[in-house]
Design a protein around this motif. Structure first.
Motif, short mmCIF file in Angstrom:
data_model
loop_
_atom_site.label_atom_id
_atom_site.label_comp_id
_atom_site.label_asym_id
_atom_site.label_seq_id
_atom_site.Cartn_x
_atom_site.Cartn_y
_atom_site.Cartn_z
N CYS A 189 -5.05 22.49 -0.06
CA CYS A 189 -4.53 23.50 0.58
C CYS A 189 -3.43 22.96 1.45
N GLU A 190 -2.51 23.85 2.31
CA GLU A 190 -1.45 23.46 3.14
C GLU A 190 -1.87 22.36 4.29
N GLU A 191 -2.84 22.70 4.66
CA GLU A 191 -3.38 21.76 5.92
C GLU A 191 -3.59 20.31 5.29
N VAL A 192 -4.06 20.36 4.34
CA VAL A 192 -4.47 18.97 3.60
C VAL A 192 -2.93 18.22 3.13
N GLN A 193 -2.27 19.22 2.59
CA GLN A 193 -1.00 18.42 1.97
C GLN A 193 -0.19 17.77 3.35
N ALA A 194 -0.14 18.81 4.37
CA ALA A 194 0.50 18.43 5.52
C ALA A 194 0.15 16.99 6.16
N ALA A 195 -1.24 17.02 6.15
CA ALA A 195 -2.04 15.93 6.90
C ALA A 195 -1.55 14.51 5.84
N ARG A 196 -1.42 14.71 4.69
CA ARG A 196 -1.11 13.64 3.76
C ARG A 196 0.10 13.34 3.76
N ARG A 197 1.10 14.19 4.11
CA ARG A 197 2.51 14.22 4.26
C ARG A 197 2.50 13.19 5.52
N ASP A 198 2.26 13.46 6.49
CA ASP A 198 2.05 13.01 7.83
C ASP A 198 1.72 11.43 7.87
N THR A 199 0.52 11.46 6.93
CA THR A 199 0.04 9.89 6.81
C THR A 199 1.13 9.13 6.08
N LEU A 200 1.83 9.69 5.21
CA LEU A 200 2.71 8.67 4.46
C LEU A 200 3.93 8.67 5.14
N ASN A 201 4.44 9.73 5.96
CA ASN A 201 5.38 9.35 6.87
C ASN A 201 5.24 8.21 7.78
N LEU A 202 4.15 8.11 8.41
CA LEU A 202 3.72 7.00 9.41
C LEU A 202 3.86 5.80 8.49
N LEU A 203 3.27 5.75 7.22
CA LEU A 203 2.94 4.32 6.64
C LEU A 203 4.62 3.82 6.37
N LEU A 204 5.32 5.02 6.09
CA LEU A 204 6.68 4.76 5.38
C LEU A 204 7.63 4.21 6.69
N SER A 205 7.28 4.69 8.05
CA SER A 205 8.18 4.40 9.12
C SER A 205 8.02 3.05 9.47
N GLU A 206 6.95 2.22 9.15
CA GLU A 206 7.09 0.92 9.18
C GLU A 206 7.12 0.21 8.14
N HIS A 207 7.55 0.80 6.86
CA HIS A 207 7.69 0.09 5.85
C HIS A 207 8.93 -0.58 5.58
N VAL A 208 9.07 -1.81 5.30
CA VAL A 208 10.31 -2.66 5.19
C VAL A 208 10.30 -2.90 3.51
N GLY A 209 11.04 -2.32 2.85
CA GLY A 209 11.17 -2.29 1.45
C GLY A 209 12.28 -1.39 0.90
N ASP A 210 13.07 -1.94 -0.14
CA ASP A 210 13.98 -1.14 -1.04
C ASP A 210 13.22 -0.92 -2.15
N CYS A 211 13.18 0.42 -2.61
CA CYS A 211 12.62 0.55 -3.95
C CYS A 211 13.76 0.25 -4.86
N GLU A 212 15.05 0.60 -4.63
CA GLU A 212 16.07 0.25 -5.46
C GLU A 212 16.83 -0.77 -4.68
N ALA A 213 17.69 -1.59 -5.41
CA ALA A 213 18.55 -2.50 -4.87
C ALA A 213 19.86 -1.69 -4.36
N PRO A 214 20.46 -2.09 -3.12
CA PRO A 214 21.73 -1.39 -2.83
C PRO A 214 22.72 -1.11 -3.63
#
Ligand code: SF4
Ligand code: SF4
Ligand code: SF4
Ligand code: FES
Length: 488
Positions: A76-101
């Motif tokens: 449901c939308e609530e679940v999707q939003a919670a997962r998105r927030d979780t990912l956003n938090l993880l990514l906020s401290e993620h130090v990595g480039d998926c692709e090279a510049p």
């Protein structure tokens, strides 16, 4: 036994089973990052949340026990939003480039670090294939491209940018020794029945690149041009020896592209003879035609190549009856590196700088800024799936870029670690003498081999397993090439 409903479907599981177990029995996919089968739940990532509709609460499905009469909603939308927030938090401290510049800046998206690693190892032919796969006319571009990628090369911060343009020009030379059917790309199926007949009108950089991409996608391709020779405005370019262009066009013809040159172009014959058409000539812009797309030629040949590739992909989608979509993948970005970080990374690439041929020595200067697990990283896959945005919760200060494992087979990048604990569990379960463990406290907690020993000492028996279970690119094989889709 326990009976419950998940997304309206009835499930029956043993006492003690979790909601995740029940969902998997029903083949319902719930994303997880810190879950490991047959291990006690860690419940640290919280990506696996689902909604208990009776209580209205979100619960982590990997640890929540299934109970009689439970009704669970997994998407449901609530679940999707919670997962998105979780990912956003993880990514906020993620130090990595998926692709090279450098790859990001190249309009045609050449996988530069993978190509350079092949050159460094002396695999010039593979390097040439990568250049050919991504650029269609890599030797031609090696003469005429202004090389914007080199302006974004991180090595330039330390001494001099990599000579990327020269590398793909030289690397591609081996591709011109005739098209050898023993050596072809996955996706290029010259011996099989083509998926359909397509036509490309115009044989400049956009037309050639479009035709090549369509061939790789499995179509039969005919290129039409009213001019007697293919090449469009590339022909006559002051910096381009014509034999280079001619040999690349010959190669494309040997690979299976049919060229019909010096003929007047009739829209009726296009409509009658071909399933799909790409117009890569300005005079046809805006032509109304079923199953046709337009590829803009551009005064920068590399942009024309990019437009040609994009048009081929768009035509493929249209012929398959699919909606157009943004093809770009989620891409975590570090931004500009501190000088000390570049110096640190350069220590990892100095091993072969003095060895081998000049091309190898040059390629050995590459800092390998790309991620080593761009295809299998679960964090990236879920970020895409849930539309995560790394900038949603900006960190006050970015973490340090670091690569541990100088000269070792497995490398560890702490900035990409989400502290899921799976590697710790695996080494413990396998009875590794040292293994890996969490050290430090609070925000400074990190994974390390005890007693400051090397990764090789900590992962004597479990290197392959930890690389496999690590859900991000934090633990990876130094020389793994997930982007190297080649068949030899
Ligand atoms: S150092 Fe290598 S990977 Fe990094 S930007 Fe330069 S060429 Fe690309
Ligand atoms: S390094 Fe270990 S703790 Fe960090 S993300 Fe990978 S498996 Fe998880
Ligand atoms: S670990 Fe995943 S999200 Fe991070 S840079 Fe690598 S591919 Fe991207
Ligand atoms: S909390 Fe359930 S998989 Fe991470």
């Amino acid at each position: 036994m326990v009976e419950l409903k998940i997304d309206g479907m009835p499930a029956k599981v043993k006492d003690g089973a979790t909601v995740l177990d029940a969902a998997r029995l029903l083949a319902i996919d719930i994303p997880t990052l810190c879950h490991l089968k047959e291990c006690e739940p860690e419940t640290s990532c919280m990506l696996c949340v689902v909604k208990n509709t009776a209580t209205g609460q979100l619960v982590p499905s990997c640890s929540a026990q299934a109970t009689d009469g439970m009704a669970i909603d997994t998407e449901c939308e609530e679940v999707q939003a919670a997962r998105r927030d979780t990912l956003n938090l993880l990514l906020s401290e993620h130090v990595g480039d998926c692709e090279a510049p450098c790859t990001r800046i190249c309009p045609a998206h050449l996988d530069i670090p993978t190509m350079l690693r092949q050159i460094e190892r002396g695999n010039m032919e593979q390097a040439g294939w990568i250049a050919k796969r991504d650029l269609a006319i890599p030797a031609t571009l090696g003469h005429v491209c202004p090389a914007p990628c080199e302006k974004g090369c991180r090595r330039g911060q330390l001494d001099e940018a990599l000579k990327i343009r020269q590398s793909h020009r030289e690397g591609s030379v081996l591709c011109f020794n005739g098209f050898d059917k023993k050596h072809h790309f996955i996706g290029l199926t010259p011996n099989l029945t083509p998926r359909g007949k397509t036509a490309v009108v115009g044989s400049g950089a956009a037309g050639l690149s479009c035709a090549w991409k369509l061939l790789q996608l499995g179509y039969a391709v005919t290129v039409f041009d009213e001019a007697p020779q293919a090449g469009g405005v590339l022909r006559g370019h002051q910096d381009l020896p014509m034999e280079v262009l001619d040999s690349e066009i010959d190669w494309l013809a040997q690979a299976g592209i049919e060229f019909r040159l010096g003929e007047s172009i009739s829209l009726q014959s296009m409509a009658d003879g071909f399933g799909g058409v790409v117009f890569a000539e300005a005079e046809f812009a805006g032509t109304r035609f079923a199953d046709a797309v337009y590829a803009e030629e551009h005064k920068l040949a590399v942009k024309a190549v990019a437009n040609g590739k994009a048009a081929a992909i768009a035509l493929d989608r249209s012929l398959k009856g699919e909606q157009p979509k943004n093809e770009s993948r989620f891409d975590s970005k570090i931004g500009k590196l501190r000088d000390s970080e570049v110096t640190e990374l350069a220590k990892n690439c100095s091993r072969d700088e003095q060895a081998g041929k000049p091309a190898q020595a040059e390629a050995a200067r590459c800092l390998h800024c790309d991620c080593r697990k761009p295809a299998s990283c679960k964090l990236r896959q879920y970020a895409e799936q849930y539309g995560a945005d790394q900038r949603e919760f900006p960190a006050d200060e970015r973490g340090h870029v670091q690569l541990i494992g100088h000269g070792e087979a497995v490398v560890f990048e702490p900035g990409k670690c989400i502290k899921c604990g799976l590697c710790v569990k695996i080494t413990k379960r396998a009875g590794e003498e040292l293994g890996v463990t969490f050290v430090g406290r609070g925000y400074n907690t990190r994974v390390a081999v005890p007693f400051s020993e090397s990764l090789a000492a900590g992962l004597k028996r479990t290197a392959e397993d930890v690389v496999k279970v690590c859900p991000t690119g934090a633990l990876a094989f130094r020389d793994a090439e997930e982007n190297l889709k080649l068949e030899t």
